[in-house]
Design a protein around this motif. Sequence first.
Motif, short mmCIF file in Angstrom:
data_model
loop_
_atom_site.label_atom_id
_atom_site.label_comp_id
_atom_site.label_asym_id
_atom_site.label_seq_id
_atom_site.Cartn_x
_atom_site.Cartn_y
_atom_site.Cartn_z
N SER A 51 0.51 -1.12 0.10
CA SER A 51 -0.05 0.00 0.21
C SER A 51 0.98 1.11 0.33
CB SER A 51 -0.85 0.10 0.76
OG SER A 51 -0.16 -0.02 2.04
N PHE A 52 1.93 1.15 0.22
CA PHE A 52 2.95 2.55 0.78
C PHE A 52 2.37 3.20 1.71
CE2 PHE A 52 3.79 0.16 -3.02
CZ PHE A 52 5.42 0.13 -3.06
N ASN A 53 1.86 3.07 1.89
CA ASN A 53 1.31 3.71 3.22
C ASN A 53 2.15 4.27 4.02
OD1 ASN A 53 -1.10 4.18 3.00
ND2 ASN A 53 -1.83 2.16 4.42
N ALA A 54 3.44 3.58 5.15
CA ALA A 54 4.50 4.35 5.30
C ALA A 54 6.25 5.28 4.09
CB ALA A 54 5.27 2.97 5.80
N HIS A 55 5.56 4.80 3.38
CA HIS A 55 6.68 5.49 2.69
C HIS A 55 5.47 7.02 2.07
CE1 HIS A 55 9.88 6.51 -0.41
NE2 HIS A 55 8.27 6.54 -1.33
N VAL A 56 4.22 6.70 1.68
CA VAL A 56 3.47 8.54 1.82
C VAL A 56 3.59 8.80 2.47
CG1 VAL A 56 1.75 9.31 1.15
CG2 VAL A 56 2.13 7.57 0.00
N ASP A 57 3.48 8.32 4.62
CA ASP A 57 3.62 8.64 5.65
C ASP A 57 5.14 9.52 5.76
OD1 ASP A 57 1.30 7.96 6.39
OD2 ASP A 57 1.67 6.49 7.76
N ALA A 58 5.79 8.99 5.16
CA ALA A 58 7.37 9.82 5.45
C ALA A 58 7.55 10.79 4.66
CB ALA A 58 8.45 8.12 5.63
N ILE A 59 7.21 10.90 3.49
CA ILE A 59 7.01 12.01 2.20
C ILE A 59 6.20 12.72 2.59
CG2 ILE A 59 6.85 13.04 0.63
CD1 ILE A 59 7.46 9.99 -0.81
N VAL A 60 5.30 13.02 3.39
CA VAL A 60 4.80 13.90 3.81
C VAL A 60 5.53 14.56 5.51
CG1 VAL A 60 2.21 14.46 5.65
CG2 VAL A 60 2.15 13.02 3.25
N SER A 61 5.42 13.88 5.94
CA SER A 61 6.63 14.65 6.83
C SER A 61 7.75 15.25 6.88
CB SER A 61 7.22 13.04 8.32
OG SER A 61 7.96 14.16 9.02
N LYS A 62 8.45 14.37 5.94
CA LYS A 62 9.46 15.82 5.55
C LYS A 62 9.40 16.62 4.48
CE LYS A 62 12.95 11.28 4.60
NZ LYS A 62 13.27 10.51 4.23
N CYS A 63 8.51 16.70 3.78
CA CYS A 63 7.85 17.52 2.97
C CYS A 63 6.81 18.47 3.84
CB CYS A 63 7.25 17.27 1.96
SG CYS A 63 7.57 16.66 0.49
N ASN A 64 6.14 18.30 5.17
CA ASN A 64 6.03 19.63 6.05
C ASN A 64 6.87 20.18 6.06
OD1 ASN A 64 2.94 19.38 5.51
ND2 ASN A 64 3.04 16.88 6.54
N ALA A 65 8.25 19.76 7.01
CA ALA A 65 8.93 20.75 7.35
C ALA A 65 9.78 21.29 6.37
CB ALA A 65 10.91 19.79 8.06
#
Length: 169
Positions: A51-65
């Motif tokens: 599902s790549f949920n963990a990957h999207v979570d990591a992207i969202v976290s890094k991009c928000n910073a």
Amino acid sequence: MILNTDKTVVMNTCLNYRQSYDDDLPVVEGAMVSPSPCTKFLGVSIDNKLSFNAHVDAIVSKCNARLFLMRKLKANGLNNEGLRTFYRSNIRSLICYAIPAWYTFLSDLNKTRLERLQRSATRIIFSDFDYEARLSLLNIPLLNDFILTCHTLTFAKSWKTTDTLFTID
């Protein structure tokens, strides 16, 4: 080549979730390889449901910073072209890393989460326009359109580079 058993995991991607492979865990160099529901491979987090949920979570976290930093750059007077360059090099590149390999597996919710990152970045640059106008002013396509373009260009280049003609006998 010596296998590092501390970094080696086994992941069951079988769609039959009732089936368990705990008894059949491989043993490498005398050490049992531990099972993992998620692992990172070449910078992409892959889970056992693909599902790549963990990957999207990591992207969202890094991009928000990085979006926070982008807001600070705008507050300190960076012009729109500089903000666009910052977005493309620091946020869009992170979103699009290896994206042809995993984007088609995403749920609509995760696709929306990624598009929301781009929407936020364009709002920082041009807050007075709607999203489509901001994309047009910045010459940036929607994320989904960008992915389709990438796939089409990759396919077209693969056909263009072949020198042989295929015939059916």
